[in-house]
Design a protein around this motif. Structure first.
Motif, short mmCIF file in Angstrom:
data_model
loop_
_atom_site.label_atom_id
_atom_site.label_comp_id
_atom_site.label_asym_id
_atom_site.label_seq_id
_atom_site.Cartn_x
_atom_site.Cartn_y
_atom_site.Cartn_z
N ARG A 107 64.62 67.28 8.76
CA ARG A 107 62.82 67.48 9.13
C ARG A 107 61.79 66.83 8.42
O ARG A 107 60.95 66.38 8.51
CB ARG A 107 62.92 69.26 8.76
N GLU A 108 62.13 66.58 6.98
CA GLU A 108 62.21 66.05 6.05
C GLU A 108 61.63 64.21 6.52
O GLU A 108 60.45 63.66 6.31
CB GLU A 108 62.44 66.14 4.71
N LYS A 109 62.33 63.84 7.29
CA LYS A 109 62.58 62.17 7.72
C LYS A 109 61.06 62.42 8.22
O LYS A 109 60.68 61.06 8.83
CB LYS A 109 63.59 61.66 8.09
N GLU B 128 48.68 57.21 8.51
CA GLU B 128 47.74 56.19 8.03
C GLU B 128 47.95 55.66 8.24
O GLU B 128 46.69 54.66 8.49
CB GLU B 128 48.64 56.11 6.54
N ASN C 67 63.17 54.59 6.79
CA ASN C 67 61.49 55.21 7.46
C ASN C 67 61.26 53.37 7.71
O ASN C 67 59.48 53.61 8.20
CB ASN C 67 61.03 55.28 6.65
N ASP C 68 61.18 52.22 6.30
CA ASP C 68 59.88 51.34 6.27
C ASP C 68 60.44 50.20 7.27
O ASP C 68 59.46 49.38 8.31
CB ASP C 68 59.78 50.82 5.39
N VAL D 113 58.88 64.34 9.37
CA VAL D 113 57.52 64.43 8.34
C VAL D 113 57.11 63.11 7.75
O VAL D 113 55.47 62.94 7.56
CB VAL D 113 57.65 65.69 7.62
N ALA D 114 57.77 62.55 7.18
CA ALA D 114 57.28 61.22 6.30
C ALA D 114 57.38 59.98 7.22
O ALA D 114 55.95 59.40 6.99
CB ALA D 114 58.52 61.12 5.34
N LEU D 115 57.96 60.39 8.62
CA LEU D 115 57.79 59.12 9.11
C LEU D 115 56.21 59.76 10.35
O LEU D 115 55.79 58.57 9.89
CB LEU D 115 58.46 59.16 10.66
N ASP E 166 53.45 61.87 8.70
CA ASP E 166 53.00 61.12 8.10
C ASP E 166 52.98 59.65 8.16
O ASP E 166 51.48 59.27 7.51
CB ASP E 166 53.46 61.21 6.68
N GLY E 167 53.12 58.39 7.84
CA GLY E 167 53.59 57.06 7.52
C GLY E 167 52.36 56.56 8.60
O GLY E 167 51.67 55.95 8.74
N TRP E 168 52.99 57.04 9.60
CA TRP E 168 52.11 56.60 10.79
C TRP E 168 51.36 57.13 11.37
O TRP E 168 50.28 56.37 11.66
CB TRP E 168 53.29 57.54 12.59
#
Length: 574
Positions: free
Chosen positions: A89-91, A101, A37-38, A93-95, A97-99
């Motif tokens: 799905r979790e990945k 920001e 993700n990073d 959502v995390a992406l 959320d990170g985007w």
């Protein structure tokens, strides 16, 4: 809103059984699910002045992943729903959320329209297929910004500016409406429809509204000009204007008649070709004949829309062709971003290889397209189930208030049959309809080992309507023969050779002559099937150093030379 006659399953209720297609899906899940993700977020964070851990992606994504970011979200949403993979799905959502920001208060997503359109797709898909309530409000903010900011010159593409970039750098602007209309239909938000209306490609769509034979064919960008008709299809769904549906149908007929190689790919040097023999000449001039992942993605969508709106079986033919010989014969995207981009059909011999830049557009569409396998095998209406593709799979749906399941077991097209088993709690009357391929003249069916009389004309649905009992079995036989497909009317002896839906390729390793036919010779007199798989030995008319074979294009690995087109009457060099 125009309701489709046939419904796709929207990635819910279809499961792939073991096959090369399920293997392709599983490898894609492994590769795309493992991208850190990073790394994906690094460029966005850096541009927003935030801490940016991780490594830069390479190639097209070296500055940011904007060019495929929305496609990554889209594929994760679709694939997670289709396979039950909660981790994807979790990945996603995390992406997101990170985007988020990095998303400025003004709504500026720091993306070109080209990238923004893909973001819109990802957000719509997260809303529809991942039940993410925050996705469409984010798209609302991004759309308000785009409505204020995007240049609206909307230059029509032409031979020089073949992507319609124009003065405002709005490359491929005519693909924007599709996902905006999808967002409007999903939410009722008029902002999405109003902004979609801005980008309708009326000048181009109009050419096909009344004819599949336009007066002039300009060498414009092939993939995006196929893809724009998915926008026309959604304009029809949202606005109800029959012109848009006619344009889609006529364009489909134009492309299939004049633009496609035997594999279903299209667009030598990424251009549409005038129907004057240029497609045949492209086999001499170019190595990049078809953007396979992007082209398959555009074709899958257009065909799915047309099958839905018209109910006609014939639009499944292009899906089948590309499944076996396009995306299904491509190389998988690798973890470092190496991606199969161009199909290579040169008359002098082709090869499968990766694109020279990592993480190009085709890396995004590859991920979306293999997820779409789950959405093009079956369709349904109130009267029953439609089988578009013979692929090992299961489908579950509601029929007359009860759960029904069809299990499809097959090794087609290595063999010519597929076995269906029906499972229900109690008997149920409905229609089971099976698409008859365009090349098939004698599809036949048995039900519980008894012949079932039916009409089975090419490019139609063969319909079996009866009261079905639990554990009823249906066996479908699709006889396959060898056939030749000339590249175009101007080159009648420049042909690909097919067996059923499969494009056959000849191994071009050292000292093998390409296949040719003498006067009076036929395919069946020169090709002998050996073994259970569709592999054909070429019989020799003079001594050859090596045994020569024709085998399905999908079986040839990376960097192994082959021929898929042959000049049948060409004299050998030695």
């Amino acid at each position: 809103m125009i309701a489709p006659k046939l419904q796709a399953f929207d990635y819910d209720g279809v499961r792939l059984l073991p096959s090369r297609f399920s293997e392709q899906v599983e490898r894609a899940r492994e590769i795309y699910g493992a991208i850190p993700n990073d790394d994906i977020l690094k460029g966005f964070r850096r541009n927003a002045g935030l801490p940016a851990p991780g490594n830069d992606m390479r190639g097209w994504c070296s500055e940011t992943s904007s060019v495929i970011f929305g496609q990554l979200l889209s594929g994760m949403a679709r694939m997670s729903r289709a396979t039950g993979d909660r981790g994807l799905r979790e990945k996603a959502v995390a992406l997101l959320d990170g985007w988020t920001e990095t998303f400025s208060r003004s709504g500026d997503v720091r993306m070109r329209p080209y990238d923004w359109e893909k973001l819109a797709c990802g957000l719509v898909d997260l809303h529809l297929y991942a039940d993410l309530s925050s996705a469409l409000p984010l798209l609302d903010r991004a759309t308000e910004w785009a409505a204020r900011s995007f240049d609206r010159s909307r230059r029509s593409a032409e031979n020089f500016d073949f992507q319609g970039i124009g003065p405002g750098r709005t490359s491929e602007w005519y693909t924007l409406p599709e996902n905006l209309y999808r967002a409007h239909l999903a939410s009722g938000n008029s902002l999405f429809k109003e902004f979609a209306d801005v980008w309708c490609y009326e000048d181009y769509w109009r050419k096909f509204a009344e004819s599949s034979q336009p007066d002039e064919v300009v060498a414009v960008h092939a993939y995006s000009h196929v893809n724009t008709f998915s926008s026309a299809a959604m304009a029809y769904a949202a606005r109800g204007d029959e012109r848009y549906l006619r344009a889609c149908i006529n364009f489909y007929d134009f492309v299939r008649r004049t633009q496609c190689y035997a594999t279903g790919g299209f667009g030598p040097d990424e251009r549409l070709m005038p129907p004057d023999g240029s497609l045949g000449r492209s086999l001499d001039l170019y190595a990049g004949h078809a953007e396979i992942p992007c082209g398959t993605w555009a074709a899958f969508k257009l065909c799915r829309y047309l099958m839905g709106f018209t109910g006609e079986a014939r639009f499944g033919d292009w899906i089948e062709t590309l499944l076996y010989n396009g995306i299904g014969a491509s190389l998988p995207t690798e973890s470092d971003g190496r991606t199969f981009y161009y199909g290579d059909y040169r008359i002098s011999g082709g090869i499968k290889q990766f694109y020279w830049y990592e993480w190009p557009c085709c890396s995004g569409t590859y991920w979306q397209t293999v997820a779409d396998y789950h959405n093009v095998i079956y369709f349904r209406d109130a009267g029953g189930l439609y089988v578009n593709l013979l692929v090992p799979s299961e489908v579950t749906w509601k029929q007359a208030g009860q759960d029904a399941r069809l299990r499809q077991e097959t090794s087609y097209p290595d063999t010519d049959s597929s076995r269906f088993t029906l499972e229900m709690a109690r008997p149920s009357r409905f229609a089971l309809r099976i698409r008859v391929p365009s090349w098939c003249e004698s599809l036949s069916v048995t039900v519980n080992d008894e012949p079932f009389p039916l009409s089975a004309k090419p490019n139609t649905w063969a319909s079996l309507e009866r009261e079905w009992q639990p554990r009823d079995t249906v066996i479908v036989r699709v006889p396959m023969t060898l056939r030749m497909a000339p590249i175009d009317p101007q080159h009648p002896d420049r042909v690909a050779i097919l067996y059923g839906p499969l494009v056959l390729a000849q191994d071009e390793a050292c000292c093998r002559r390409p296949f040719a036919l003498g006067r009076g010779e036929t395919l069946t007199s020169r090709l002998v099937r050996e073994g259970p798989e569709p592999r054909f030995r070429i019989t020799n008319t003079e001594p050859e150093r090596h045994v020569r074979y024709l085998q399905p294009l999908h079986t040839l690995p990376a960097f192994w030379p082959y021929w898929v087109y042959f000049d049948l009457r060409a004299a050998p060099l030695y």
